[in-house]
Design a protein around this motif. Structure first.
Motif, PDB file in Angstrom:
ATOM      1  N   ASP A 122       0.999  -1.145   0.022  1.00 25.41           N
ATOM      2  CA  ASP A 122      -0.053  -0.029   0.095  1.00 25.41           C
ATOM      3  C   ASP A 122       0.943   1.189  -0.023  1.00 25.41           C
ATOM      4  O   ASP A 122       0.356   2.290  -0.571  1.00 25.41           O
ATOM      5  CB  ASP A 122      -0.859  -0.156   1.199  1.00 25.41           C
ATOM      6  N   VAL A 123       1.943   1.197   0.442  1.00 28.40           N
ATOM      7  CA  VAL A 123       2.933   2.614   0.797  1.00 28.40           C
ATOM      8  C   VAL A 123       4.365   2.135   0.631  1.00 28.40           C
ATOM      9  O   VAL A 123       4.843   1.137   1.086  1.00 28.40           O
ATOM     10  CB  VAL A 123       2.650   3.156   2.248  1.00 28.40           C
ATOM     11  N   ASN A 124       5.150   2.897  -0.328  1.00 27.20           N
ATOM     12  CA  ASN A 124       6.465   2.560  -0.251  1.00 27.20           C
ATOM     13  C   ASN A 124       7.132   3.446   0.988  1.00 27.20           C
ATOM     14  O   ASN A 124       7.384   4.803   0.665  1.00 27.20           O
ATOM     15  CB  ASN A 124       7.007   3.043  -1.658  1.00 27.20           C
ATOM     16  N   GLY A 125       7.422   2.975   1.743  1.00 27.73           N
ATOM     17  CA  GLY A 125       7.730   3.844   3.066  1.00 27.73           C
ATOM     18  C   GLY A 125       9.220   4.732   2.993  1.00 27.73           C
ATOM     19  O   GLY A 125       9.163   5.723   3.887  1.00 27.73           O
ATOM     20  N   LEU A 126      10.027   4.252   2.167  1.00 27.13           N
ATOM     21  CA  LEU A 126      10.994   5.130   1.776  1.00 27.13           C
ATOM     22  C   LEU A 126      11.311   5.940   1.012  1.00 27.13           C
ATOM     23  O   LEU A 126      12.272   6.730   0.678  1.00 27.13           O
ATOM     24  CB  LEU A 126      12.339   3.568   1.644  1.00 27.13           C
ATOM     25  N   ASN A 127      10.172   6.012  -0.002  1.00 23.05           N
ATOM     26  CA  ASN A 127      10.022   7.086  -0.723  1.00 23.05           C
ATOM     27  C   ASN A 127      10.094   8.475  -0.404  1.00 23.05           C
ATOM     28  O   ASN A 127       9.421   8.782   1.057  1.00 23.05           O
ATOM     29  CB  ASN A 127       8.994   7.048  -1.977  1.00 23.05           C
ATOM     30  N   LYS A 128      10.807   9.438  -0.877  1.00 22.41           N
ATOM     31  CA  LYS A 128      10.929  10.934  -0.587  1.00 22.41           C
ATOM     32  C   LYS A 128      10.256  11.822  -1.631  1.00 22.41           C
ATOM     33  O   LYS A 128      10.135  11.697  -2.610  1.00 22.41           O
ATOM     34  CB  LYS A 128      12.109  11.470  -0.373  1.00 22.41           C
ATOM     35  N   TYR A 129       8.969  12.664  -0.980  1.00 24.05           N
ATOM     36  CA  TYR A 129       8.281  13.379  -1.791  1.00 24.05           C
ATOM     37  C   TYR A 129       8.596  14.908  -1.392  1.00 24.05           C
ATOM     38  O   TYR A 129       8.933  15.224  -0.269  1.00 24.05           O
ATOM     39  CB  TYR A 129       6.862  13.156  -1.523  1.00 24.05           C
ATOM     40  N   SER A 130       8.090  15.613  -2.448  1.00 22.63           N
ATOM     41  CA  SER A 130       8.026  17.082  -2.284  1.00 22.63           C
ATOM     42  C   SER A 130       6.923  17.922  -2.949  1.00 22.63           C
ATOM     43  O   SER A 130       5.991  17.068  -3.815  1.00 22.63           O
ATOM     44  CB  SER A 130       9.475  17.781  -2.985  1.00 22.63           C
ATOM     45  N   HIS A 131       7.089  19.055  -2.877  1.00 25.66           N
ATOM     46  CA  HIS A 131       5.951  19.842  -3.839  1.00 25.66           C
ATOM     47  C   HIS A 131       5.763  19.640  -5.209  1.00 25.66           C
ATOM     48  O   HIS A 131       4.941  19.797  -5.950  1.00 25.66           O
ATOM     49  CB  HIS A 131       5.905  21.437  -3.351  1.00 25.66           C
ATOM     50  N   ASN A 132       7.039  19.052  -5.780  1.00 29.80           N
ATOM     51  CA  ASN A 132       7.294  18.731  -7.223  1.00 29.80           C
ATOM     52  C   ASN A 132       6.173  17.881  -7.454  1.00 29.80           C
ATOM     53  O   ASN A 132       5.771  17.990  -8.868  1.00 29.80           O
ATOM     54  CB  ASN A 132       8.554  18.047  -7.634  1.00 29.80           C
ATOM     55  N   PHE A 133       5.742  16.871  -6.449  1.00 34.51           N
ATOM     56  CA  PHE A 133       4.939  15.883  -7.125  1.00 34.51           C
ATOM     57  C   PHE A 133       3.180  16.603  -7.090  1.00 34.51           C
ATOM     58  O   PHE A 133       2.349  15.827  -7.688  1.00 34.51           O
ATOM     59  CB  PHE A 133       4.705  14.899  -5.984  1.00 34.51           C
ATOM     60  N   PHE A 134       3.156  17.632  -6.881  1.00 33.05           N
ATOM     61  CA  PHE A 134       1.881  18.492  -7.178  1.00 33.05           C
ATOM     62  C   PHE A 134       2.052  19.476  -8.216  1.00 33.05           C
ATOM     63  O   PHE A 134       1.248  20.354  -8.350  1.00 33.05           O
ATOM     64  CB  PHE A 134       1.536  19.192  -5.838  1.00 33.05           C
ATOM     65  N   GLY A 135       3.130  19.581  -8.918  1.00 28.92           N
ATOM     66  CA  GLY A 135       3.305  20.403  -9.971  1.00 28.92           C
ATOM     67  C   GLY A 135       4.032  21.808  -9.497  1.00 28.92           C
ATOM     68  O   GLY A 135       3.658  22.757 -10.099  1.00 28.92           O
TER      69      GLY A 135
END
Length: 374
Positions: free
Chosen positions: A108-121
């Motif tokens: 369900d979740v990839n716990g080690l992935n890192k996200y930022s505001h880039n993922f919302f354009g």
């Protein structure tokens, strides 16, 4: 259109060729047919965020190149260029009623992935989209090698040096978070804003950056060889003790090969691991290394020509019709564009539309059955 915004067709074609080569290298470095999820957290890959499936206000998610083609065709996608150590999210718990078509058994979740505001354009410290329809300033965007955000050149807090395409950039925020990087920057970074203390001899000021760091580290190396109990001497401590300083503000640009100069002692490796920067001394982590890999792969296995693939499924009459029509259109388009290039004029969307409307008009006037079997 204002004079400042006007470009010739030659400029457009040259820029388009550069962008096409860069995009081709990015895509060739990733698999366009198979979801990357089974590979785990891929060292570096081309990524996209689907604004259709995971819009702003929900959970950030990223999908691999193959899933962007097979699972999100026709969706509103944000192109993220490349990200490191990322596992494809397509079809996991963040996607409601949108399973992955390429690989079904996903957590369900990839716990080690890192996200930022880039993922919302959103990009840069200004949080604007790219391209930004409200921004009339032509400005290059540069990616930070640590946080991997894209920043406008004018928002870096420093001048963008020449040859930036061969350099790596660390934004001011990441430099401030990882203070020890400023000690490396005083010796290894591209000159700009560096200030030396009065205790450093003038001769050192004119010597190469490499010579400065080697000279500063030599006493510690000798002690390390004599004592031999605590492993290799710490290069970072030697740099900090050299007295060379740099103004701690603005983004920092680093020349090719700078990562190999980072200290590999146990203490420094521990510091990098604690900061989540264990990848930093790895030269193969660079985007340039990834692009070169893509270029090699593309050269080894060139993509099939879409036109020739389509022709294989047609009979001889249909093949002749398409080939002659294609060659005629190609020749006429070349002549059409050359008139603009010769005069240094801008080709507008209206010009292109009128050209193809003329082609359609001519096609309708043609007599059916132009080509016949012998």
């Amino acid at each position: 259109m204002s004079e400042e915004q006007t470009v010739s067709l030659v400029d457009v074609l040259e820029e388009d060729e550069e962008l096409e080569e860069e995009a081709s290298a990015v895509l060739a470095g990733s698999d366009s047919d198979h979801c990357s999820y089974p590979q785990g957290y891929v060292k570096r890959q081309a990524l996209y965020a689907c604004n259709t499936c995971t819009p702003k206000g929900g959970q950030a998610a990223g999908v691999c190149l193959a899933c962007s083609y097979k699972c999100h065709e026709g969706h509103n996608l944000f192109e993220l260029y490349t990200k490191r150590n990322f596992r494809c999210d397509c079809g996991n718990g963040k996607f409601t009623d949108a399973p992955c078509k390429l690989f079904h058994d996903k957590e369900d979740v990839n716990g080690l992935n890192k996200y930022s505001h880039n993922f919302f354009g959103e990009y840069c410290t200004c949080g604007r989209p790219y391209p930004d329809p409200e921004d009339q300033v032509e400005d290059e965007m540069i990616q930070c090698v640590l946080c991997e955000d894209w920043l406008h050149g004018r928002h870096l807090g420093c001048d963008v040096p020449d040859g930036v395409e061969l350099q790596e950039m660390i934004c001011e925020s990441c430099m401030t978070t990882n203070v020890f990087l400023w000690s490396y920057a005083a010796h290894l970074a591209v000159p700009g804003g560096a200030v030396q203390s009065e205790t450093v001899a003038a001769k050192e000021a004119t010597s190469s950056l490499r010579a400065q760091t080697d000279e500063a580290a030599e006493p510690s190396r000798k002690r390390g060889r004599v004592e031999g109990k605590e492993g290799p001497a710490c290069r970072l401590k030697a740099l900090e003790a050299s007295g060379v300083k740099r103004v701690r503000s603005g983004a920092v640009f680093w020349p090719s090969g700078w990562r190999s100069e980072l200290c590999r002692c146990d203490a420094c490796q521990g510091r990098l691991a604690e900061a989540g920067l264990s990848f930093l001394p790895d030269e193969s982590d660079t985007v340039l290394a990834y692009e070169n890999k893509g270029k090699r792969q593309e050269g080894d296995a060139p993509a099939p020509d879409p036109l020739m693939s389509a022709l294989d499924n047609l009979n001889r009459v249909q093949q002749l019709e398409i080939i002659h029509g294609y060659n005629d259109m190609k020749s006429e388009l070349k002549d059409f564009l050359q008139t603009f290039a010769a005069e240094g004029k801008v080709v507008t969307s209206d010009d292109i539309r009128q050209f193809f409307e003329l082609q359609q008009s001519r096609k309708r006037r043609q007599v059916d059955g132009r080509f016949h079997c012998a």
